[in-house]
Design an enzyme around this catalytic site. Structure first.
Site, mmCIF file in Angstrom:
data_model
loop_
_atom_site.group_PDB
_atom_site.id
_atom_site.type_symbol
_atom_site.label_atom_id
_atom_site.label_comp_id
_atom_site.label_asym_id
_atom_site.label_seq_id
_atom_site.Cartn_x
_atom_site.Cartn_y
_atom_site.Cartn_z
ATOM 1 N N PHE A 97 7.071 29.631 -29.415
ATOM 2 C CA PHE A 97 6.952 28.880 -30.666
ATOM 3 C C PHE A 97 6.969 29.869 -31.797
ATOM 4 C CE2 PHE A 97 4.173 26.840 -33.971
ATOM 5 C CZ PHE A 97 4.879 25.686 -34.345
ATOM 6 N N ASP A 168 -0.647 35.934 -26.513
ATOM 7 C CA ASP A 168 -0.474 34.668 -27.208
ATOM 8 C C ASP A 168 -0.631 33.698 -26.009
ATOM 9 O OD1 ASP A 168 0.102 32.276 -28.168
ATOM 10 O OD2 ASP A 168 1.863 32.950 -29.418
ATOM 11 N N HIS A 171 -0.607 28.704 -24.543
ATOM 12 C CA HIS A 171 -0.560 27.393 -23.735
ATOM 13 C C HIS A 171 -1.449 27.892 -22.474
ATOM 14 C CE1 HIS A 171 4.152 27.260 -24.711
ATOM 15 N NE2 HIS A 171 3.248 26.734 -25.924
ATOM 16 N N GLN A 194 -4.281 23.074 -31.275
ATOM 17 C CA GLN A 194 -3.497 22.283 -31.735
ATOM 18 C C GLN A 194 -3.543 20.694 -30.733
ATOM 19 O OE1 GLN A 194 -0.120 21.414 -30.528
ATOM 20 N NE2 GLN A 194 0.467 20.153 -31.828
ATOM 21 N N LYS A 197 -2.333 20.872 -27.028
ATOM 22 C CA LYS A 197 -2.618 21.997 -26.363
ATOM 23 C C LYS A 197 -3.732 21.652 -25.279
ATOM 24 C CE LYS A 197 0.177 24.254 -28.372
ATOM 25 N NZ LYS A 197 0.445 25.515 -29.235
ATOM 26 N N ARG A 226 -15.949 38.870 -45.909
ATOM 27 C CA ARG A 226 -17.384 38.913 -45.843
ATOM 28 C C ARG A 226 -17.625 39.852 -44.553
ATOM 29 N NH1 ARG A 226 -17.669 33.278 -47.363
ATOM 30 N NH2 ARG A 226 -18.217 33.303 -49.217
ATOM 31 N N TYR A 233 -21.322 36.756 -51.888
ATOM 32 C CA TYR A 233 -20.299 37.185 -52.716
ATOM 33 C C TYR A 233 -19.819 38.397 -52.710
ATOM 34 C CZ TYR A 233 -20.354 32.194 -54.592
ATOM 35 O OH TYR A 233 -20.185 30.726 -54.711
ATOM 36 N N ARG A 243 -11.958 29.349 -41.819
ATOM 37 C CA ARG A 243 -13.131 28.580 -40.588
ATOM 38 C C ARG A 243 -12.848 27.273 -40.248
ATOM 39 N NH1 ARG A 243 -16.214 30.679 -45.297
ATOM 40 N NH2 ARG A 243 -16.343 28.738 -45.792
HETATM 41 C C1 LIG Z 1 0.938 26.048 -30.334
HETATM 42 C C2 LIG Z 1 1.188 27.654 -30.457
HETATM 43 C C3 LIG Z 1 1.151 28.558 -31.247
HETATM 44 C C4 LIG Z 1 0.345 27.942 -32.603
HETATM 45 O O1 LIG Z 1 -0.783 27.688 -32.711
HETATM 46 P P1 LIG Z 1 -0.975 26.465 -33.769
HETATM 47 O O2 LIG Z 1 -2.451 26.117 -33.588
HETATM 48 O O3 LIG Z 1 -0.168 25.023 -33.903
HETATM 49 O O4 LIG Z 1 -0.780 27.028 -35.087
HETATM 50 C C5 LIG Z 1 1.299 29.783 -31.197
HETATM 51 N N1 LIG Z 1 1.948 30.210 -30.205
HETATM 52 C C6 LIG Z 1 2.451 29.480 -29.118
HETATM 53 C C7 LIG Z 1 2.968 30.003 -28.054
HETATM 54 C C8 LIG Z 1 2.398 27.985 -29.258
HETATM 55 O O5 LIG Z 1 2.862 27.150 -28.550
#
Ligand SMILES: *Cc1c(COP(=O)(O)O)cnc(C)c1O
Length: 404
Positions: A97, A168, A171, A194, A197, A226, A233, A243
């Site tokens: 992605f 990453d 998935h 997301q 997922k 922070r 602050y 967040r």
């Molecule tokens: C979905 C995805 C992301 C990004 O995640 P979001 O929560 O949609 O920003 C990053 N890397 C891969 C491989 C993804 O499939």
């Protein structure tokens, strides 16, 4: 062409719908309780976010977890915490992605695309090694579809060159490499929550790490710079408000209780589908080594060979398969470096060196995966029953018979 195919108005092979997300009154009640408490977020936020972070860290076997708004920002938090400077190079695969690479641009750094392995569609360790320069700072392996990268080889290369590894694992929730949860092997693991997922709260993300300093910095960057123990602050680092809400946190805690069982189910279905497809000419599932102790099949990927389907182009095959009722898709149309972002160099405010040029970038395996080979079956379909896996194969054979 055959009137029997669902795409031509014939009966669908699979009539069932595969639902996602899966929830019941536990999720509904948990969110309702937060709504009624009036403690929806910061400040005065209650402790549901921290509670989920502890649960997820423990589930992954990591020391720390820090939630944030999505799985793209999580990559940015990880990159900044790893100490990248403008012009540094970050090695990424082209079959992923966009934000795996665009998060690098957002750090004023240069994504360096290296090709994937034809049997796994994961970044090739040999190609990583060949792409390292004295500007390389970080490697971002993507566990594509939930299939673990070759992490021993990648960590060995990274350690030898003094590089940081950000997994990453967008998935990869719950999947394993040699019994270790994905995301817990590199210096930082990044996940997305997301809606598509395998663990979701509609939107959301998280980073995990064992490293005290990376933890402290990512925690600060997530919370407007922070620091823990600091005044509300007082801001020490260039972060932002990334967040999540308490509603998301309780939803995630409830969904996490379902994750291990769902992962095992997808894993079993994936193994069964692999077995069934060994007898289908022109269809080759990606290979999984014995180091893959648990695969979460965010995407079940097989390679399609048009020669065994009367020359039918992949995209038409994928449309026919989806019409037959298999939740499936052709996948990415192009490797990432072909995106206008990289070809047109529209860097806007980002200070990307002139040397970054993608006009000649070409990763043959990723090109072939996008153009002719890769077909995706989506994770919610992999939560079906054994008979559904048999149905997927019947749908493929039906198309093959009709077009041959
Ligand atoms: C979905 C995805 C992301 C990004 O995640 P979001 O929560 O949609 O920003 C990053 N890397 C891969 C491989 C993804 O499939």
């Amino acid at each position: 062409m055959s009137q029997d195919l669902a795409i031509n108005g014939g009966p669908k092979t699979i009539s069932k719908t595969f639902n996602w997300p899966i929830y019941d009154e536990q999720e509904v009640n948990a969110v309702a309780a937060i709504v009624q408490s009036g403690k929806w977020g910061n400040p005065d936020c209650g402790d549901e976010v921290e509670k989920f972070e502890k649960e997820f860290a423990a589930y992954c076997g990591s020391k720390y977890a820090i939630t944030c708004v999505n799985g793209s920002v999580s990559l940015r938090l990880a990159l900044i915490a790893c100490g990248v400077k403008p012009g540094d190079e970050v090695i990424v695969p082209p079959y992923t992605f966009i934000t795996t690479a665009s998060s690098v641009i957002e750090c004023n750094c240069v994504p360096v695309f290296v090709d994937i392995d034809p049997d796994t569609y994961n970044i090739s360790p040999a190609a990583i090694e060949a792409a390292i320069t004295d500007r390389t700072k970080v490697i971002i392996p993507v566990h594509f579809g939930g299939l673990s990268c070759d992490m021993d080889a990648i960590m060995e290369i990274a350690n030898r060159h003094g590089l940081k590894v950000i997994e990453d694992a967008a998935h990869g929730h719950g999947a394993e490499y040699k019994g270790k949860k994905l995301g817990s092997i590199g210096h930082v693991g990044s996940f997305s929550f997301q809606s598509s997922k395998n663990l979701t709260s509609g939107e959301g993300g998280i980073v995990i790490t064992d490293d005290d300093e990376l933890y402290a910095m990512m925690h600060s960057l997530r919370n407007v710079g922070r620091i823990e123990g600091g005044q509300w602050y007082d801001h020490y680092n260039p972060g932002c408000n990334y967040r999540i809400t308490q509603m998301q946190a309780v939803l995630l805690s409830a969904q996490l209780k379902r994750l291990e069982e769902q992962t095992k189910k997808r894993n079993e279905n994936g193994l069964y589908l692999n077995e069934l497809l060994t007898n289908v000419k022109g269809i080759t599932p990606l290979s999984r080594s014995e180091y893959i102790t648990l695969h979460c099949y965010h995407i079940y990927i097989f390679k399609y060979d048009a020669e065994h389907f009367g020359g039918l182009p992949k995209n038409e095959f994928a449309e026919m398969l989806a019409a037959e009722g298999v939740p499936s898709f052709r996948g990415y149309p192009h490797p990432l470096y072909k995106q206008p972002l990289f070809q047109n160099k529209n860097w806007m405010c980002y200070a990307i060196p002139e040397t970054a040029d993608y006009s000649q970038t070409f990763c043959p395996v990723a090109e072939q995966a996008c153009a002719t080979d890769a077909v995706w079956i989506l994770q919610h379909a992999m939560l079906g029953e054994k008979e559904d896996m048999e149905g997927f194969v019947r749908a493929i054979l039906k198309i093959q018979e009709a077009v041959s």
